[in-house]
Design a protein around this motif. Structure first.
Motif, PDB file in Angstrom:
ATOM      1  N   GLN A  95      -4.075  10.007  -7.644  1.00 30.62           N
ATOM      2  CA  GLN A  95      -5.177   9.213  -7.118  1.00 30.62           C
ATOM      3  C   GLN A  95      -4.748   8.622  -5.798  1.00 30.62           C
ATOM      4  O   GLN A  95      -3.591   8.274  -5.617  1.00 30.62           O
ATOM      5  CB  GLN A  95      -5.538   8.076  -8.075  1.00 30.62           C
ATOM      6  N   VAL A 150     -16.642  -2.125  -3.094  1.00 31.66           N
ATOM      7  CA  VAL A 150     -15.469  -1.992  -3.961  1.00 31.66           C
ATOM      8  C   VAL A 150     -15.821  -1.680  -5.413  1.00 31.66           C
ATOM      9  O   VAL A 150     -14.940  -1.325  -6.191  1.00 31.66           O
ATOM     10  CB  VAL A 150     -14.564  -3.245  -3.892  1.00 31.66           C
ATOM     11  N   ARG A 151     -17.076  -1.797  -5.785  1.00 35.00           N
ATOM     12  CA  ARG A 151     -17.448  -1.544  -7.193  1.00 35.00           C
ATOM     13  C   ARG A 151     -16.961  -0.191  -7.688  1.00 35.00           C
ATOM     14  O   ARG A 151     -16.357  -0.125  -8.768  1.00 35.00           O
ATOM     15  CB  ARG A 151     -18.955  -1.665  -7.390  1.00 35.00           C
ATOM     16  N   PHE A 186     -18.970  -6.415  -2.747  1.00 32.14           N
ATOM     17  CA  PHE A 186     -19.083  -5.913  -4.113  1.00 32.14           C
ATOM     18  C   PHE A 186     -19.568  -4.470  -4.152  1.00 32.14           C
ATOM     19  O   PHE A 186     -19.020  -3.640  -4.878  1.00 32.14           O
ATOM     20  CB  PHE A 186     -20.017  -6.811  -4.925  1.00 32.14           C
ATOM     21  N   LEU A 190     -14.407   1.388  -6.860  1.00 33.66           N
ATOM     22  CA  LEU A 190     -12.946   1.389  -6.888  1.00 33.66           C
ATOM     23  C   LEU A 190     -12.385   0.677  -8.112  1.00 33.66           C
ATOM     24  O   LEU A 190     -11.253   0.912  -8.513  1.00 33.66           O
ATOM     25  CB  LEU A 190     -12.373   0.735  -5.635  1.00 33.66           C
ATOM     26  N   VAL A 191     -13.152  -0.224  -8.678  1.00 31.48           N
ATOM     27  CA  VAL A 191     -12.662  -1.009  -9.816  1.00 31.48           C
ATOM     28  C   VAL A 191     -13.285  -0.547 -11.123  1.00 31.48           C
ATOM     29  O   VAL A 191     -13.375  -1.298 -12.071  1.00 31.48           O
ATOM     30  CB  VAL A 191     -12.926  -2.533  -9.626  1.00 31.48           C
ATOM     31  N   ASN A 192     -13.622   0.678 -11.187  1.00 26.79           N
ATOM     32  CA  ASN A 192     -14.240   1.246 -12.377  1.00 26.79           C
ATOM     33  C   ASN A 192     -13.279   1.263 -13.540  1.00 26.79           C
ATOM     34  O   ASN A 192     -12.173   1.561 -13.520  1.00 26.79           O
ATOM     35  CB  ASN A 192     -14.715   2.670 -12.068  1.00 26.79           C
ATOM     36  N   ARG A 228       0.840  -1.198   0.000  1.00 28.43           N
ATOM     37  CA  ARG A 228       0.000   0.000   0.000  1.00 28.43           C
ATOM     38  C   ARG A 228       0.877   1.250   0.000  1.00 28.43           C
ATOM     39  O   ARG A 228       0.649   2.178  -0.756  1.00 28.43           O
ATOM     40  CB  ARG A 228      -0.912  -0.017   1.223  1.00 28.43           C
ATOM     41  N   GLU A 272       2.463   1.714  -3.435  1.00 25.27           N
ATOM     42  CA  GLU A 272       1.518   2.215  -4.433  1.00 25.27           C
ATOM     43  C   GLU A 272       1.255   3.701  -4.231  1.00 25.27           C
ATOM     44  O   GLU A 272       1.134   4.452  -5.186  1.00 25.27           O
ATOM     45  CB  GLU A 272       0.221   1.415  -4.352  1.00 25.27           C
ATOM     46  N   GLN A 294      -6.823   3.002  -2.215  1.00 25.39           N
ATOM     47  CA  GLN A 294      -7.701   2.507  -1.168  1.00 25.39           C
ATOM     48  C   GLN A 294      -7.536   1.000  -1.081  1.00 25.39           C
ATOM     49  O   GLN A 294      -7.482   0.317  -2.091  1.00 25.39           O
ATOM     50  CB  GLN A 294      -9.146   2.875  -1.457  1.00 25.39           C
TER      51      GLN A 294
END
Length: 112
Positions: free
Chosen positions: A39, A107-108, A104, A110-112, A20, A23, A42
């Motif tokens: 960015q 985190v949805r 889901f 976040l994974v766009n 983390r 990143e 998270q």
């Protein structure tokens, strides 16, 4: 046994924390490039439920999680009469009781 599971859990959580930080560092270095917007990273963690073998052998869990506090606590061996605990903080924490739908929905975005 318990000591090996504690070591594995510690290594995994320490690695997640280091990854983390790496990143975040990489994201801040890239922000100097005009095409790349900064960015924030998270991190979401999900603690798995105990498996059948662990439950049948009355294994004591070595990881506790709190969704409300965003914390995962590793319970290590004892020193005298006290358990040694290490606590790690994350953006989202899902316990062994969290549903797949809950994970889901969180985190949805976040994974766009």
């Amino acid at each position: 046994g318990l000591e090996n599971r504690e070591k594995a859990a510690t290594i995994k959580l320490d690695t997640m924390q280091r990854d983390r930080q790496s990143e975040i560092s990489i994201a801040s270095e890239r922000s100097e490039d005009e095409e790349c917007r900064p960015q924030s990273v998270q991190v979401a963690v999900r603690v798995r439920p105990m498996n059948d073998r662990e439950m049948k052998s009355n294994t004591t869990p070595v990881v506790n999680a709190s969704s409300e506090k965003g914390e995962v606590t590793l319970v290590r061996g004892m020193t005298g009469q006290r358990h040694v605990r290490q606590t790690y903080n994350f953006d989202s924490v899902f316990t062994s009781f969290s549903s797949q739908e809950e994970v889901f929905e969180t985190v949805r975005p976040l994974v766009n």
